[in-house]
Motif scaffolding. Structure first.
Motif, short mmCIF file in Angstrom:
data_model
loop_
_atom_site.label_atom_id
_atom_site.label_comp_id
_atom_site.label_asym_id
_atom_site.label_seq_id
_atom_site.Cartn_x
_atom_site.Cartn_y
_atom_site.Cartn_z
N MET A 32 29.97 82.97 32.71
CA MET A 32 30.06 83.68 32.36
C MET A 32 29.41 84.80 33.59
SD MET A 32 26.66 85.87 30.31
CE MET A 32 25.70 85.30 31.68
N LEU A 33 29.11 84.74 34.46
CA LEU A 33 28.68 85.35 36.46
C LEU A 33 30.65 85.97 36.72
CD1 LEU A 33 25.83 84.00 37.25
CD2 LEU A 33 26.11 86.26 36.51
N ASN A 34 31.16 84.57 36.92
CA ASN A 34 32.49 84.97 36.94
C ASN A 34 33.18 85.80 36.24
OD1 ASN A 34 32.86 83.29 39.25
ND2 ASN A 34 33.25 80.90 38.18
N HIS A 35 33.41 85.80 35.20
CA HIS A 35 34.49 86.94 34.55
C HIS A 35 33.73 88.41 34.65
CE1 HIS A 35 36.49 83.80 32.11
NE2 HIS A 35 34.78 83.53 30.99
N LYS A 36 32.31 87.91 34.54
CA LYS A 36 31.46 89.51 34.74
C LYS A 36 31.76 90.09 36.73
CE LYS A 36 27.28 91.42 35.10
NZ LYS A 36 25.84 92.37 34.78
N ILE A 37 32.18 89.31 37.10
CA ILE A 37 32.41 89.44 38.76
C ILE A 37 33.94 89.94 38.23
CG2 ILE A 37 32.96 88.51 41.04
CD1 ILE A 37 30.41 87.08 40.66
#
Length: 144
Positions: A32-37
Motif C-alpha cells: 500500500m505504501l509503495n502504491h501511495k509513494i
C-alpha cells in the motif's frame, strides 16, 4: 490419538499462524505504501509551475509541491520502517515454523510408535485366542 507433544505442537502452530497473520498485514501495508509513494511521485510530476501570473499563485503551487514532497518523504520513512518490520517478522516466522515442524515430527513419531505397540498387542491377543482355540480342538479330539 494424542501424544505428549500434541498440545505443544498445537501451541507452536497457533504461534506460527499468529506471526504469519502479522507478516501478511505488514506485507500488505508495504504494498500500500509503495502504491501511495508511486501516486505521490505522479502527482508531484503533474504539478506545473506557472510561467506567468500572480506571485500568490506561484507561491501556492510551490507550497503544494513542498507538501507533496513532505508526504512522499514521510511515506518513504514509514516504508523503511515497515520493511524492517517485515524482515523481522519473516525471521520470526521462519523460527516459529521450524519449531512447529520439530514438535509435529516428534508427535508423528510418538503416534507411530503407539500404533505399532497397539498392533503388536493386538497380534499377541489374536495369537493367544488362536492358541486357546487350537488347544480346545485338541482336547475335543482327545475325548472322542
Amino acid at each position: 490419538m494424542k501424544s505428549q507433544f500434541s498440545k505443544i505442537a498445537k501451541i507452536r502452530k497457533q504461534k506460527r499462524d499468529a506471526i504469519e497473520r502479522e507478516l501478511l498485514k505488514s506485507q500488505n501495508k508495504e504494498r500500500m505504501l509503495n502504491h501511495k509513494i508511486a501516486a505521490l511521485y505522479d502527482e508531484i510530476s503533474a504539478v506545473q509551475i506557472p510561467k506567468e501570473g500572480m506571485i500568490s499563485l506561484l507561491l501556492m503551487v510551490g507550497e503544494q509541491k513542498s507538501i507533496l514532497n513532505r508526504d512522499k518523504k514521510r511515506c518513504e520513512q514509514e516504508l523503511v520502517s515497515v520493511q524492517r518490520n517485515t524482515k523481522q517478522l519473516q525471521s520470526e516466522y521462519k523460527k516459529a515454523h521450524i519449531e512447529y515442524e520439530k514438535f509435529k515430527y516428534l508427535e508423528e513419531q510418538e503416534l507411530q510408535t503407539m500404533m505399532e505397540k497397539l498392533k503388536r498387542e493386538e497380534q499377541l491377543y489374536l495369537d493367544e485366542i488362536s492358541t486357546m482355540l487350537f488347544a480346545g480342538e485338541i482336547s475335543k479330539k482327545g475325548r472322542e
